[in-house]
Design a protein around this motif. Structure first.
Motif, PDB file in Angstrom:
ATOM      1  N   THR A   1      -2.375  -5.872  -5.321  1.00  0.00           N
ATOM      2  CA  THR A   1      -1.967  -4.548  -5.762  1.00  0.00           C
ATOM      3  C   THR A   1      -1.218  -4.664  -7.075  1.00  0.00           C
ATOM      4  O   THR A   1      -0.196  -5.312  -7.157  1.00  0.00           O
ATOM      5  CB  THR A   1      -1.040  -3.888  -4.729  1.00  0.00           C
ATOM      6  OG1 THR A   1      -1.743  -3.794  -3.492  1.00  0.00           O
ATOM      7  CG2 THR A   1      -0.638  -2.490  -5.185  1.00  0.00           C
TER       8      THR A   1
ATOM      9  N   ARG B   1      -3.397   3.742  -5.580  1.00  0.00           N
ATOM     10  CA  ARG B   1      -2.320   3.469  -4.626  1.00  0.00           C
ATOM     11  C   ARG B   1      -1.270   4.559  -4.755  1.00  0.00           C
ATOM     12  O   ARG B   1      -0.735   4.800  -5.824  1.00  0.00           O
ATOM     13  CB  ARG B   1      -1.685   2.118  -4.886  1.00  0.00           C
ATOM     14  CG  ARG B   1      -0.542   1.803  -3.903  1.00  0.00           C
ATOM     15  CD  ARG B   1       0.072   0.455  -4.207  1.00  0.00           C
ATOM     16  NE  ARG B   1       1.120   0.121  -3.257  1.00  0.00           N
ATOM     17  CZ  ARG B   1       2.414   0.018  -3.562  1.00  0.00           C
ATOM     18  NH1 ARG B   1       2.826   0.247  -4.807  1.00  0.00           N
ATOM     19  NH2 ARG B   1       3.305  -0.307  -2.645  1.00  0.00           N
TER      20      ARG B   1
ATOM     21  N   PHE C   1      -5.108   4.108  -1.337  1.00  0.00           N
ATOM     22  CA  PHE C   1      -4.317   3.190  -0.534  1.00  0.00           C
ATOM     23  C   PHE C   1      -2.964   3.869  -0.371  1.00  0.00           C
ATOM     24  O   PHE C   1      -2.227   4.009  -1.350  1.00  0.00           O
ATOM     25  CB  PHE C   1      -4.122   1.845  -1.244  1.00  0.00           C
ATOM     26  CG  PHE C   1      -5.289   0.902  -1.149  1.00  0.00           C
ATOM     27  CD1 PHE C   1      -6.596   1.358  -1.162  1.00  0.00           C
ATOM     28  CD2 PHE C   1      -5.072  -0.466  -1.068  1.00  0.00           C
ATOM     29  CE1 PHE C   1      -7.665   0.482  -1.087  1.00  0.00           C
ATOM     30  CE2 PHE C   1      -6.130  -1.355  -0.990  1.00  0.00           C
ATOM     31  CZ  PHE C   1      -7.430  -0.894  -1.003  1.00  0.00           C
TER      32      PHE C   1
ATOM     33  N   ASP D   1       0.862   4.237   1.098  1.00  0.00           N
ATOM     34  CA  ASP D   1       1.997   3.433   1.528  1.00  0.00           C
ATOM     35  C   ASP D   1       2.763   4.159   2.635  1.00  0.00           C
ATOM     36  O   ASP D   1       3.419   5.178   2.382  1.00  0.00           O
ATOM     37  CB  ASP D   1       2.918   3.211   0.318  1.00  0.00           C
ATOM     38  CG  ASP D   1       3.523   1.827   0.297  1.00  0.00           C
ATOM     39  OD1 ASP D   1       3.542   1.188   1.352  1.00  0.00           O
ATOM     40  OD2 ASP D   1       3.987   1.408  -0.777  1.00  0.00           O
TER      41      ASP D   1
ATOM     42  N   THR E   1      -7.367   2.856   3.000  1.00  0.00           N
ATOM     43  CA  THR E   1      -6.456   1.827   3.507  1.00  0.00           C
ATOM     44  C   THR E   1      -5.055   2.386   3.654  1.00  0.00           C
ATOM     45  O   THR E   1      -4.581   3.144   2.806  1.00  0.00           O
ATOM     46  CB  THR E   1      -6.416   0.601   2.564  1.00  0.00           C
ATOM     47  OG1 THR E   1      -7.700  -0.031   2.552  1.00  0.00           O
ATOM     48  CG2 THR E   1      -5.389  -0.421   3.007  1.00  0.00           C
TER      49      THR E   1
ATOM     50  N   GLN F   1      -1.228   1.102   3.717  1.00  0.00           N
ATOM     51  CA  GLN F   1      -0.332  -0.013   3.453  1.00  0.00           C
ATOM     52  C   GLN F   1       0.972   0.268   4.205  1.00  0.00           C
ATOM     53  O   GLN F   1       1.518   1.363   4.109  1.00  0.00           O
ATOM     54  CB  GLN F   1      -0.059  -0.149   1.957  1.00  0.00           C
ATOM     55  CG  GLN F   1      -1.309  -0.517   1.156  1.00  0.00           C
ATOM     56  CD  GLN F   1      -0.989  -0.751  -0.307  1.00  0.00           C
ATOM     57  OE1 GLN F   1      -0.447   0.113  -0.980  1.00  0.00           O
ATOM     58  NE2 GLN F   1      -1.316  -1.932  -0.792  1.00  0.00           N
TER      59      GLN F   1
ATOM     60  N   ASN G   1       6.762  -0.831   1.665  1.00  0.00           N
ATOM     61  CA  ASN G   1       6.813  -1.378   0.317  1.00  0.00           C
ATOM     62  C   ASN G   1       7.977  -2.374   0.243  1.00  0.00           C
ATOM     63  O   ASN G   1       9.135  -1.985   0.230  1.00  0.00           O
ATOM     64  CB  ASN G   1       7.025  -0.275  -0.721  1.00  0.00           C
ATOM     65  CG  ASN G   1       7.095  -0.821  -2.139  1.00  0.00           C
ATOM     66  OD1 ASN G   1       6.068  -1.044  -2.764  1.00  0.00           O
ATOM     67  ND2 ASN G   1       8.294  -1.049  -2.653  1.00  0.00           N
TER      68      ASN G   1
ATOM     69  N   GLU H   1      -3.270  -2.763   5.649  1.00  0.00           N
ATOM     70  CA  GLU H   1      -2.993  -3.839   4.708  1.00  0.00           C
ATOM     71  C   GLU H   1      -1.491  -4.038   4.597  1.00  0.00           C
ATOM     72  O   GLU H   1      -0.719  -3.090   4.700  1.00  0.00           O
ATOM     73  CB  GLU H   1      -3.603  -3.505   3.348  1.00  0.00           C
ATOM     74  CG  GLU H   1      -3.490  -4.574   2.289  1.00  0.00           C
ATOM     75  CD  GLU H   1      -2.273  -4.382   1.396  1.00  0.00           C
ATOM     76  OE1 GLU H   1      -2.009  -5.286   0.585  1.00  0.00           O
ATOM     77  OE2 GLU H   1      -1.592  -3.351   1.510  1.00  0.00           O
ATOM     78  N   GLY H   2      -1.068  -5.276   4.402  1.00  0.00           N
ATOM     79  CA  GLY H   2       0.339  -5.566   4.214  1.00  0.00           C
ATOM     80  C   GLY H   2       0.622  -7.023   4.582  1.00  0.00           C
ATOM     81  O   GLY H   2      -0.275  -7.739   5.023  1.00  0.00           O
TER      82      GLY H   2
ATOM     83  N   ASP I   1       3.290  -5.670   1.750  1.00  0.00           N
ATOM     84  CA  ASP I   1       3.349  -5.596   0.293  1.00  0.00           C
ATOM     85  C   ASP I   1       4.686  -6.149  -0.165  1.00  0.00           C
ATOM     86  O   ASP I   1       5.729  -5.552   0.079  1.00  0.00           O
ATOM     87  CB  ASP I   1       3.193  -4.147  -0.176  1.00  0.00           C
ATOM     88  CG  ASP I   1       1.741  -3.712  -0.116  1.00  0.00           C
ATOM     89  OD1 ASP I   1       0.881  -4.564  -0.365  1.00  0.00           O
ATOM     90  OD2 ASP I   1       1.472  -2.545   0.184  1.00  0.00           O
TER      91      ASP I   1
END
Length: 296
Positions: free
Chosen positions: A7, A118, A176, A178, A217, A219, A222, A262-263, A265
């Motif tokens: 990313t 994102r 994507f 978060d 996706t 995420q 953060n 996903e992660g 991050d």
């Protein structure tokens, strides 16, 4: 071996969503600071002096050979409030306030059609989703704020969520998003209440059933991996995977087409293989990629 998605957290999105339009969002009264459009006609791009360079690359068993395959290109639009740590940079150009219907901005972003958009950043873990009664009350917004990161609690309405998805669909971008991994979490060893996230899943499934969702996706958080035990993090993803499957199937959709997870991050140099191994063991196959951040 898990797929690796890198990313890129850059202000490219700020330029795209600010400079190209520089128009305030609904109810705003001034343009985005630092991204004003000059009062003149933009020059046409110069004619190409030679044919485009053709290239290909093989990643695993997949060969990328066309410039229309933008899966490895990504831009980020953050959620900083005008009073947050970087508010002076984002002003009215955050994901919650930018004018997503401006035709010039849409034309500009279409040039990246197929790329990743994102929607996230540090404020993602202070963002509440307006899917429960009084979830966005002043008291909850205050509780969602993180003093250390100078992020303030903000509210994502479902009208705005639909507008973000509509913008991505119109420009051909893949979202994507978060997710907030901090809300109701007391410490790094504790679980969270998934009612709010599940509400967002259900709303997104309803959009998907109407072909109005651009989310590919989720995420999870953060850069909060150091605040969440890896086994807890992995278990959270497994639980969300089950909730998302239920939300998709409740709308008559094929759960295999639901967004992936996903992660974590975070900065590449700050979490080791031990963390990743513990997390992967706990996800039970629910996570399809891991991501990291680099800062240039």
């Amino acid at each position: 071996m898990p797929h690796v998605h890198h990313t890129v957290r850059a202000l490219t999105a700020a330029a795209a969503l600010g400079h190209a339009s520089a128009f305030p969002g609904p109810g705003a009264s001034r343009p985005c600071l630092g991204h004003d459009v000059p009062d003149k006609t933009w020059p046409k791009p110069p004619a190409a002096s030679q044919p485009p360079i053709k290239a290909s690359a093989t990643i695993g068993s997949t060969t990328l050979s066309q410039t229309s395959q933008w899966g490895m290109v990504g831009v980020n639009i953050d959620m900083w409030s005008a009073t947050g740590k970087y508010g002076k940079d984002w002003d009215l150009c955050s994901a919650l306030t930018a004018n997503l219907t401006d035709p010039r901005m849409i034309d500009l972003v279409k040039a990246l059609s197929g790329a990743v958009l994102r929607v996230g950043g540090s404020p993602a873990d202070s963002l509440l989703y307006d899917v429960l009664p009084d979830i966005c009350s002043p008291a909850n917004l205050e509780q969602a704020s993180h003093e250390g990161q100078e992020t303030h609690g903000q509210c994502l309405t479902m009208d705005r969520w639909e507008a973000i998805n509509a913008f991505a669909l119109k420009t051909g971008m893949n979202i994507f998003f978060d997710l907030n991994a901090a809300w109701t979490r007391k410490d790094k060893h504790s679980d969270i209440n998934f009612h709010m996230i599940n509400g967002l899943f259900k709303n997104t499934a309803r959009l998907a059933a109407q072909n109005k969702s651009a989310v590919v996706t989720w995420q999870f958080s953060n850069e909060l991996y150091w605040d969440i035990e890896p086994a807890i993090y992995g278990k959270d993803i497994a639980q969300m995977h089950a909730l998302l499957k239920q939300a998709w199937e409740a709308e008559g959709l094929d759960a295999s087409d639901a967004p992936t997870f996903e992660g974590p991050d975070g900065e590449f140099t700050k979490f080791g293989t031990g963390y990743l191994e513990s997390m992967l063991d706990a996800t039970n196959g629910s996570r399809s990629a891991w991501g990291f951040h680099t800062y240039a």
